[in-house]
Every structure is written in C-alpha cells, then in structure tokens.
Design an enzyme around this catalytic site. Sequence first.
Site, PDB file in Angstrom:
ATOM      1  N   HIS A   1       4.539   2.335  -7.840  1.00  0.00           N
ATOM      2  CA  HIS A   1       3.458   1.276  -8.054  1.00  0.00           C
ATOM      3  C   HIS A   1       2.647   1.380  -8.989  1.00  0.00           C
ATOM      4  O   HIS A   1       2.434   0.357  -9.815  1.00  0.00           O
ATOM      5  CB  HIS A   1       2.634   1.165  -6.583  1.00  0.00           C
ATOM      6  CG  HIS A   1       3.553   0.936  -5.442  1.00  0.00           C
ATOM      7  ND1 HIS A   1       3.640   2.344  -4.448  1.00  0.00           N
ATOM      8  CD2 HIS A   1       4.222  -0.094  -4.939  1.00  0.00           C
ATOM      9  CE1 HIS A   1       4.274   1.695  -3.494  1.00  0.00           C
ATOM     10  NE2 HIS A   1       4.630   0.332  -3.652  1.00  0.00           N
TER      11      HIS A   1
ATOM     12  N   SER B   1       9.229   6.378  -3.245  1.00  0.00           N
ATOM     13  CA  SER B   1       9.098   5.427  -1.959  1.00  0.00           C
ATOM     14  C   SER B   1       8.041   5.747  -1.155  1.00  0.00           C
ATOM     15  O   SER B   1       7.604   7.028  -0.981  1.00  0.00           O
ATOM     16  CB  SER B   1      10.357   5.577  -1.386  1.00  0.00           C
ATOM     17  OG  SER B   1      10.339   4.856   0.067  1.00  0.00           O
ATOM     18  N   SER B   2       7.331   4.991  -0.621  1.00  0.00           N
ATOM     19  CA  SER B   2       6.410   5.200   0.678  1.00  0.00           C
ATOM     20  C   SER B   2       6.849   5.869   1.613  1.00  0.00           C
ATOM     21  O   SER B   2       6.303   6.154   2.379  1.00  0.00           O
ATOM     22  CB  SER B   2       5.595   3.937   0.876  1.00  0.00           C
ATOM     23  OG  SER B   2       5.297   3.125  -0.270  1.00  0.00           O
TER      24      SER B   2
ATOM     25  N   LYS C   1      13.946  -0.583  -7.055  1.00  0.00           N
ATOM     26  CA  LYS C   1      14.551   0.098  -5.983  1.00  0.00           C
ATOM     27  C   LYS C   1      15.098  -0.856  -4.968  1.00  0.00           C
ATOM     28  O   LYS C   1      15.895  -0.792  -4.347  1.00  0.00           O
ATOM     29  CB  LYS C   1      13.435   1.204  -5.429  1.00  0.00           C
ATOM     30  CG  LYS C   1      14.012   1.863  -4.540  1.00  0.00           C
ATOM     31  CD  LYS C   1      13.431   3.165  -3.962  1.00  0.00           C
ATOM     32  CE  LYS C   1      11.952   2.628  -3.194  1.00  0.00           C
ATOM     33  NZ  LYS C   1      12.593   1.925  -1.908  1.00  0.00           N
TER      34      LYS C   1
ATOM     35  N   HIS D   1       2.322   4.956  -4.797  1.00  0.00           N
ATOM     36  CA  HIS D   1       2.687   6.113  -5.466  1.00  0.00           C
ATOM     37  C   HIS D   1       2.899   5.925  -7.105  1.00  0.00           C
ATOM     38  O   HIS D   1       2.750   4.712  -7.373  1.00  0.00           O
ATOM     39  CB  HIS D   1       3.937   6.528  -4.874  1.00  0.00           C
ATOM     40  CG  HIS D   1       5.294   5.538  -4.663  1.00  0.00           C
ATOM     41  ND1 HIS D   1       5.547   4.957  -5.647  1.00  0.00           N
ATOM     42  CD2 HIS D   1       5.833   5.039  -3.496  1.00  0.00           C
ATOM     43  CE1 HIS D   1       6.689   4.015  -5.312  1.00  0.00           C
ATOM     44  NE2 HIS D   1       6.506   4.073  -3.868  1.00  0.00           N
TER      45      HIS D   1
ATOM     46  N   GLY E   1       0.871  -1.186   0.112  1.00  0.00           N
ATOM     47  CA  GLY E   1       0.105   0.105  -0.023  1.00  0.00           C
ATOM     48  C   GLY E   1       0.840   1.129   0.130  1.00  0.00           C
ATOM     49  O   GLY E   1       2.079   1.016  -0.371  1.00  0.00           O
ATOM     50  N   ALA E   2       0.182   2.322   0.558  1.00  0.00           N
ATOM     51  CA  ALA E   2       0.709   3.616   0.407  1.00  0.00           C
ATOM     52  C   ALA E   2       1.448   3.846  -1.274  1.00  0.00           C
ATOM     53  O   ALA E   2       2.573   4.218  -1.167  1.00  0.00           O
ATOM     54  CB  ALA E   2       2.109   3.943   1.601  1.00  0.00           C
TER      55      ALA E   2
ATOM     56  N   VAL F   1      10.638   4.347 -10.713  1.00  0.00           N
ATOM     57  CA  VAL F   1      10.286   5.781 -10.919  1.00  0.00           C
ATOM     58  C   VAL F   1      10.798   6.878 -10.109  1.00  0.00           C
ATOM     59  O   VAL F   1      10.856   6.645  -8.925  1.00  0.00           O
ATOM     60  CB  VAL F   1       8.681   5.755 -11.003  1.00  0.00           C
ATOM     61  CG1 VAL F   1       8.074   6.695 -11.385  1.00  0.00           C
ATOM     62  CG2 VAL F   1       8.343   4.371 -11.919  1.00  0.00           C
TER      63      VAL F   1
END
Length: 300
Positions: free
Chosen positions: A37, A195-196, A159, A34, A31-32, A186
């Site tokens: 994802h 990154s979250s 990443k 961006h 989740g979280a 990205v």
Amino acid sequence: MKQITKAADLELAVKEAKNQNLEIGLVPTMGALHEGHLSLIERALKENDLVVVSLFVNPIQFNNKEDLEKYPRTIDADLELIKNLELRIKNSCSDKLLAFTPTVDEMYPQGEPKEVYHFGPVEEVMEGPRRPGHFSGVAVVVRRLFDLAQPKRAYFGEKDYQQIAVIRALLEQIKYPIELIPCPIVRADDGLALSSRNMRLSPEARAIAPTINATLEQAAEMAQYEDVDDVKEWVLDTLSTFHEVHDVKNGLKFEPEYFEIVDARTLQPIENWEAAGDLGAVGCIAVWLDGVRLIDIVKF
Ligand code: PAF
C-alpha cells in the site's frame, strides 16, 4: 497527514483543492497497510498535488461473514505507517495527504446500497463465481470514493489483478475520466506477495508460503517451451503435492482453488500462448494455506 472521518469534510477539502486546480490522486484501501500500500501512496504523492488514501473495510464486498469479521483492523498502526512514510520521503507538505477513515454508516448513510453492477466476461471467471457479489460490492464503494474524492488518477495493486480489470470496466460504464494506474506487486524478501491476509498465517504456514511465488516463477520459465495446459497442470500438481514431496509436518497443505492462464486484458482463459492479446498472458492463482486464502499472479 490529515485524518478525515466525515464524507462532507472530504467533499469540502476536495472542493478547495479543485478551486486551486490541484490534481488529486486516490488510493483506496481496506487498511491493514503494508509496504505494498505504501508504494501506491508514495507513487500517488509523486504524481499528484493532493492524495486521498481511504481506509475502509467495505462490508458489502465480503460474501463470507467470517472473512469480514476476521479482516484485520489496525487503524492506529495504519495512520502511523502513513506518517512514517511522509517522514521517510521527506514530504514536508503535510497537508498533501488526506487519510479518509469513515464508518460504515458514514459511507452508506441510507443503509446497505441496493445498486448492483455487472461487468460481463471479466467478472465471470476466477474470483467472480467463487465470491458472488464481491465485484459489485467493490464497484459500489470505489464509485462512492470516486464521487467523493474526484481523483484524476486512482491507484490499485496488481495482486488483485481481476479487480483492476473490473475497475477498468466500471470506468468505461460510468464514463468518469479517471486514469487507472495499476501498480506492481511488492514482495517480501522471500518472494511472498505482501497482503493484509499474511498476518493471519501461522509461522509454519508463513515459512512455506513463498513456494507460491517460487512455483509461479518457475512456471514463467517453463512457459518458454511448454504448452499452456502443461504449465497449468504442473503448477497445480506442484503445489498440491508439496506437503508430500517435502514431508511438511503439522498437516499443512497447499490447496490450490484455481490457477488460470488468461489474456491479461480480457481475463479469458487462453489455450495457447499466441492467443494472448496486446497485454500478453497472465497466470492468476488462489491458494488456501492453513485456512488463509492467498492470491498471486505471474506475467508470461
Ligand atoms: O483492494 C482493496 O483493498 C479493496 O477491494 C478496495 C479497492 C479498497 C475496495 O474496498
């Protein structure tokens, strides 16, 4: 997009898809979401008939309780982002995407899983010794997701470069015929890898965070004429002295935890550029900035 919270419902949807010979793509996330994802989901939608996106903060991969508690949980916003992506790419077939959002009890109905995975050298470097149990916890949840979603292809962001090597080793161990698809990082316009964890950076820390990527890019230039050890030393020095050289206020400092230049397949450190194998060399870094741990990579 259809949201599914129960493992049994996901199994049913997968069974129906398999009966119709549909190809399934899996995008595991915590989740979280961006744009990083979303790029995985978009690619999975292009390459598969049905895409399962899992959104699950997996407690057993956190070796630090505080990190688990602080991990952003933004499920409503995440589902909105997925819906907007569907609109953006005009994916009119809304039943092509399943968002799987289980609870911890749903994922682990027998309580904390007892199984432990070992992956040898690929997990004994960098993140492995610093986050004991992390990769085994990732493997447990990813295998469970593989079992539930039975994907033909699974998508992971580069990443978390070491995680990809670990999943590759997992697939070799369990012999599932799943195609592992590593996807490029990205970045924000200023170069910071999405990154979250970035949402936990203060505005001051966020402003200097792109230095990580800028330093790695310069390292890639240097690699054309400098030795591996010199490039390594330069990256670590540049980041750890950044606050002095640039007179950064607010006590903000980069504290590099490691920067390793490794063979991109085996993840073992190399001593010279010629030692890198078929996938070349990659530099992997973990840096603390303002209490937030950021990771990034550069390909040489
Ligand atoms: O990369 C992540 O977000 C997680 O490690 C994963 C693969 C979703 C497993 O929880």
